[in-house]
Every structure is written in structure tokens, then in C-alpha cells.
Design an enzyme around this catalytic site. Structure first.
Site, PDB file in Angstrom:
ATOM      1  N   GLY A   1       0.818  -1.207   0.000  1.00 16.90           N
ATOM      2  CA  GLY A   1       0.000   0.000   0.000  1.00 16.90           C
ATOM      3  C   GLY A   1       0.853   1.257   0.000  1.00 16.90           C
ATOM      4  O   GLY A   1       1.948   1.304  -0.575  1.00 16.90           O
ATOM      5  N   SER A   2       0.389   2.279   0.705  1.00 20.30           N
ATOM      6  CA  SER A   2       0.970   3.624   0.578  1.00 20.30           C
ATOM      7  C   SER A   2       2.388   3.769   1.128  1.00 20.30           C
ATOM      8  O   SER A   2       3.064   4.752   0.817  1.00 20.30           O
ATOM      9  CB  SER A   2       0.054   4.648   1.249  1.00 20.30           C
ATOM     10  OG  SER A   2      -1.162   4.748   0.535  1.00 20.30           O
TER      11      SER A   2
END
Length: 593
Positions: free
Chosen positions: A319-320
Site C-alpha cells: 500500500g501507501s
């Protein structure tokens, strides 16, 4: 008249005589050579065979080496135990032997009797018998009952760092974790006591014994700091209960050299009882399975789940937190400036796909600095497109994502990426913000360490050095590093941006007054997406200008709120509140939110 006599020689008889003589000497030579081979060349072999006929060997077990933390605190030690066995030929009172051993060892009499009556050189009754029990058996002076000293592995802190330390089997050999990784170092060499016996195999009283002393195993000093480990496990346990998660993992490491200070993978298991299923495990609850159908007896799969380390053996979509990598690649390629402007309407159209931002209404107009502080997906899709697939993959290679980290634990997994030729605009867009591929948490930790330490790709590790039985250092363990994988200028830029994420952006819940902390939040959706299960994470380091520690937390399948900035970042803030002063980082009173 004298008659001359003539002597005739029978040539056939002479030939036969010569043949006999030659054969005699040939056979004599063969026998002599054979005797020389047996008596001189193979003398040691046949001497040992003879010795084995009149000697009975009893093993003296060598103690296994101790595993220490970096401060010299023992995390894996030994306690004395005994092995009980019987020799049929030497038993004088069979019923007494059966009765006493059955009573003291809590074994059925029929089982004991079967072994006692077995006509073997030596029959083992039970291993790992507590020394006090063995001493009680000794008081009966039972003929034919042998009691040998042994050692059993003992873990003073039960569950502490269980996924790292591992455990040993009944023969004291390593099974998993550091115990098996450094088995050749930790395992000593057994000695023996050899006593003379008669033709029936009965030991001769007052006969001289031949003793071979055991060699102790070497000790392993690790990078783990037991105080940091305890606190990290406590915070992970609290997060697990607070969010009713499947698991919580926290790794704290020195980004400058790869030394791992703490490695928590909650729930842990009891190292002293590794085959006792941890009741805190909730795999069935979180996987949607019916607990009522669970078998009473643990299966091999149950044990594998309990012993398995997520950060080492499994992969996930980061993810981020992977936006750190994307930004680094863009800065190195010269296609990005901090002041570059971007616009986020809440989504980005990539070919025929509308890929949304986590903020449905969008972030509007923003600079790149604001984009990373907001963790804006459309910004990073644009940045990834600027880099391009070919160059993006080259930077992923440099930052170690296509290889294992080389950590000194067995069973490390590797990343799963698209083949480069199959990466098109949509795949590149999703990769740029950490989706559509899988890596291990250790690979992410290693890569970001290089990004914030000036460009040195280190090897995460636990082994520090090895000592002998007198604690003298005999070997300092060394690990591979790669220098200059990115420029120092990019490293400084990324540290500044990630500090802003904590002081002003999505990672503000990790802020601790007086300390300069950098980091990045992430909330990644697990496959299949339809299950709506998430991994909430935060990767933080401190001090931001000169990192001495980097920590990654993963909260797997939390119930309720699942955003990394909301539930993961505060845990690292709590860890650093206590750990930073402990490792010598002073508060700067001027640092305020």
C-alpha cells in the site's frame, strides 16, 4: 671293467617342482601382505572393533551454546536432565526395576516390562527426565538401570521473540528460527564413558574407564535488545486486543547497519511448550471458518500457523508505504520536484479505468509535498507514469525488491511482481501507490533504510558474534552491503518529506514532542478484495535528520477502524516515546507539532 653311469633329469618333474616353489612363495607373499594390511594398515579399525566387543559406551552429552541478546542476557539456555535406559543382561530384579521405573517415570508397567525384557545392548526408557527424579531412582541402586546426564533447552522468557529464536527437538537439534540457522555453531560434540564388560556384556567392577570429554557448543550473541523487545511485544499485544486483529507485527531495526533490535509477531507461542497450541490464536475467527468444526487434536497446519512468521515467510501488498519508493525513483530520474503541482479530483483515469483516491472528494490542487503528506493516489500515479516501466523496474532492482534480504533466518519468502513486459499503464499506476504486487515486510524495511541512510542497502540480521564456552569472541559475523544505490541528495530530500508526513500529514498520530520522526502510513486491502479485509501499517524512523532506528508495524485484519494513520501510527509513537531515550536520543525542546 668300469662302466660310466649317466644321470638323466626329468624336465617335467623339475617344472612341477618349480611351480610348487613359486606358488608357495606367491601364497606366502599374499598372506604376508594381507597380514601387513590387517595388522599395520587397518590396525586402528580392528583395534576399535575389538574394543567395542569388551567396552560399553555411555554418551556424555555436550551442552548446547547459549543464545544471548546484545547485552548478554540469556534468551536460550540449558537445564540438566537425565536419560534412563536399561541393559537386559545386567538386570537382577526385573520386577523391582519395572515397579520403580513405572512409578517414578509415570509410565505403564507393561511398557516398561516390554523394554526390560528386550534382549538388546541398551534400551532407552525415557529422555529429558528431571534431575531430581533421576536422583531418586539412583537411591534404589537398581542393577541394569543406566542413568546418563543430559541437557534440555530452556527459554527463560517463554514466548519472548519466539518467531526469531525458534526451538530444538528431543535430540537437542535446532528445528526452526535461530536455533536451526546457527545449529552447527550451537551444537557441541558429545563425549563418552567407556567401561569394560565380560563376554555376557556385564560391566566389570573396578575396571578402568576410558573417558572422552564433550566439547561445549559455542554461544551466539544477537542484535536483539531484550528491553526493546519486551516493550515492542507489549505494544503489539495491546494493539492486537484493542483492534481484535488477526496478528500484529512490529520490527525495529538500525537502518545504518541492519541490526534488528526487536521483532514481534503476535500472537507468539511458548518456546518451552512448542507443541501446545496458543489459545490466543484466532485464525478461524478471522478467516470466517466455523470454530465448532475445529478438531480437538491439533493438525500439522495448526502448528505451522502458530510457528509461521508473517514478516519472514509471507508477502503482502504494502500500500501507501511504497509511495516512498516511487518518490525516490522519480527524484533519482530527475522527473520530479517538490514544488511540482498536481490536481486530484478524487480519481484518475488511466486508459479505460477510473482509479480512485482514498479521499472521495479529492484533494484538489496541491504540490508534491502536500501530495505525499496527504498520501494522494492520483499524485503518485502521475509520478509513476513520469518514471516509466523500464526505469521503474531498474530502480526496484537496485533497491533490492527482486531478491531476498539475506536475513539469517530460514524460510524467507521473495517478492511477487508482474513480468515487466506485462506491465502497462494501469499496472504501473496501481504499482506506484503499492498495489498489484507483493513483497515481504523485510524487503520494504531494507529498501526504506537505504533511502534514509544515504543510499546503503544493508542486510537485516540477528547474529552479532560468536563466543566460546569462556565467552571469548571467536567470530564476528559480517553481512553484505551495497553502497550508493541512491544519491545522498535524494536521501536528504526524502527524509525531509517524510518528517513532514508525521508533523503535518497522515502520520501525525506518530508525532512525539521533542523528537524528529519521519514516516509513512498505509492501508492496504487484502486479496480477494471482496472480503473487505485490510492491513493497517506505518513505517517510521527517528531522528529524522540522522536515523538511528526504523520501525514497521502491520496490523492484520483489524475490526472496526482500519486506517493506518489512525490505528498503526499511534503505536509507533508510543514505542518511540520510550525507546528513543533508551537508545540515547535526546529530546529537542524546540521540536513541536
Amino acid at each position: 671293467m668300469y662302466k660310466e653311469k649317466y644321470y638323466y633329469f626329468d624336465t617335467n618333474r623339475i617344472k612341477k617342482l618349480n611351480f610348487v616353489v613359486i606358488m608357495f612363495y606367491l601364497l606366502f607373499g599374499i598372506v604376508s601382505a594381507r597380514l601387513y594390511y590387517i595388522m599395520i594398515v587397518k590396525s586402528d579399525k580392528y583395534h576399535n572393533m575389538a574394543v567395542n566387543l569388551w567396552e560399553r559406551e555411555r554418551a556424555i552429552k555436550a551442552p548446547r551454546g547459549i543464545i544471548y541478546d546484545r547485552n548478554g542476557v540469556a534468551m536460550a539456555n540449558n537445564i540438566p536432565v537425565c536419560s534412563i535406559s536399561v541393559i537386559h543382561n545386567q538386570i537382577e530384579d526385573e520386577e523391582a526395576v519395572v515397579r520403580i521405573l513405572s512409578n517414578k517415570l509415570d509410565i505403564d508397567k507393561d511398557i516398561i516390562r516390554k523394554k526390560v525384557q528386550k534382549r538388546s545392548v541398551r534400551e532407552k526408557i525415557k529422555s529429558n527426565v528431571p534431575k531430581e527424579v533421576a536422583d531418586e531412582i539412583r537411591t534404589y541402586h537398581l542393577k541394569g538401570v543406566m542413568i546418563d546426564e543430559d541437557y534440555k533447552r530452556y527459554y527463560p522468557y517463554d514466548t519472548l521473540a519466539s518467531k526469531v529464536i525458534g526451538f530444538t527437538g528431543g535430540d537437542n537439534q535446532g528445528i526452526i528460527g535461530l536455533e536451526v540457522q546457527y545449529d552447527k555453531v550451537l551444537m557441541g560434540e558429545n563425549g563418552s564413558i567407556n567401561t569394560l564388560t565380560n563376554a555376557r556384556g556385564i560391566e566389570i567392577k573396578n575396571a578402568k574407564e576410558r573417558r572422552i570429554e564433550p566439547k561445549n557448543g559455542k554461544n551466539l550473541y544477537t542484535t536483539i535488545d531484550i528491553n526493546i523487545q519486551k516493550y515492542v511485544e507489549q505494544e503489539a499485544q495491546n494493539a492486537l486486543r484493542r483492534h481484535k486483529a488477526k496478528r500484529v507485527c512490529i520490527i525495529s531495526m538500525n537502518p545504518q547497519n541492519g541490526e534488528i533490535y526487536a521483532y514481534a509477531d503476535i500472537p507468539e507461542y511458548n518456546l518451552n511448550k512448542p507443541f501446545e497450541i496458543n489459545n490466543d490464536l484466532n485464525y478461524e475467527q478471522n478467516s470466517g471458518e466455523d470454530n465448532s468444526t475445529k478438531k480437538n487434536e491439533p493438525t500439522l497446519d495448526d502448528y505451522n500457523k502458530m510457528w509461521r512468521s508473517f514478516c519472514l515467510n509471507d508477502t503482502y501488498e504494502p500500500g501507501s508505504t511504497f509511495k516512498i519508493v516511487t518518490a525516490t525513483c522519480a527524484f533519482e530520474e530527475g522527473v520530479l520536484k517538490v514544488s511540482d503541482g498536481f490536481y486530484c479530483p478524487g480519481y484518475k483515469l488511466v486508459q479505460d479505468r477510473r482509479i480512485r483516491c482514498h479521499k472521495a472528494g479529492g484533494h484538489g490542487q496541491q504540490s508534491f509535498k502536500e501530495g505525499i503528506m496527504n498520501s494522494c493516489n492520483p499524485v503518485f500515479m502521475e509520478v509513476g507514469a513520469r518514471v516509466g516501466t523500464d526505469r521503474y523496474y531498474e530502480w526496484l532492482q537496485k533497491l533490492g525488491f527482486f531478491e531476498k534480504t539475506g536475513i539469517d533466518l530460514p524460510g524467507e519468502a521473495n517478492s511477487i511482481f508482474h513480468k515487466k513486459e506485462n506491465v502497462h499503464a494501469v499496472e504501473l499506476a496501481t504499482m506506484s501507490f503499492g498495489q498489484s504486487f507483493q513483497i515481504t515486510p523485510l524487503q520494504l524495511l531494507r529498501s526504506v533504510s537505504a533511502i534514509i541512510n544515504g543510499g546503503k542497502l544493508v542486510t537485516p540480521h540477528f547474529g552479532l558474534y560468536i563466543t566460546d564456552e569462556n565467552n571469548n569472541i571467536v567470530q564476528k559475523l559480517e553481512y553484505k552491503t551495497k553502497n550508493n544505490v541512491i544519491s545522498k541528495e535524494t536521501s536528504e530530500q526524502m527524509k525531509e518529506l517524510l518528517e513532514a508526513v508525521v508533523s503535518e500529514g497522515t502520520g501525525k498520530r506518530a508525532f512525539v514532542e521533542g523528537f524528529r520522526i519521519g514516516g509513512k502510513t498505509a492501508t492496504s486491502e487484502k486479496l480477494p478484495r471482496s472480503r473487505k479485509k485490510y492491513i493497517s501499517s506505518f513505517l517510521g524512523f527517528a531522528p529524522a535528520n540522522n536515523p538511528k532506528i526504523i520501525t514497521l508495524i502491520l496490523i492484520d485484519e483489524p475490526v472496526g477502524t482500519y486506517y493506518g494513520g489512525t490505528i498503526a501510527a499511534p503505536v509507533i509513537g508510543g514505542v518511540y516515546e520510550n525507546v528513543l531515550p533508551y537508545i540515547g536520543v535526546s529530546r529537542e525542546q524546540s521540536i513541536e507539532k
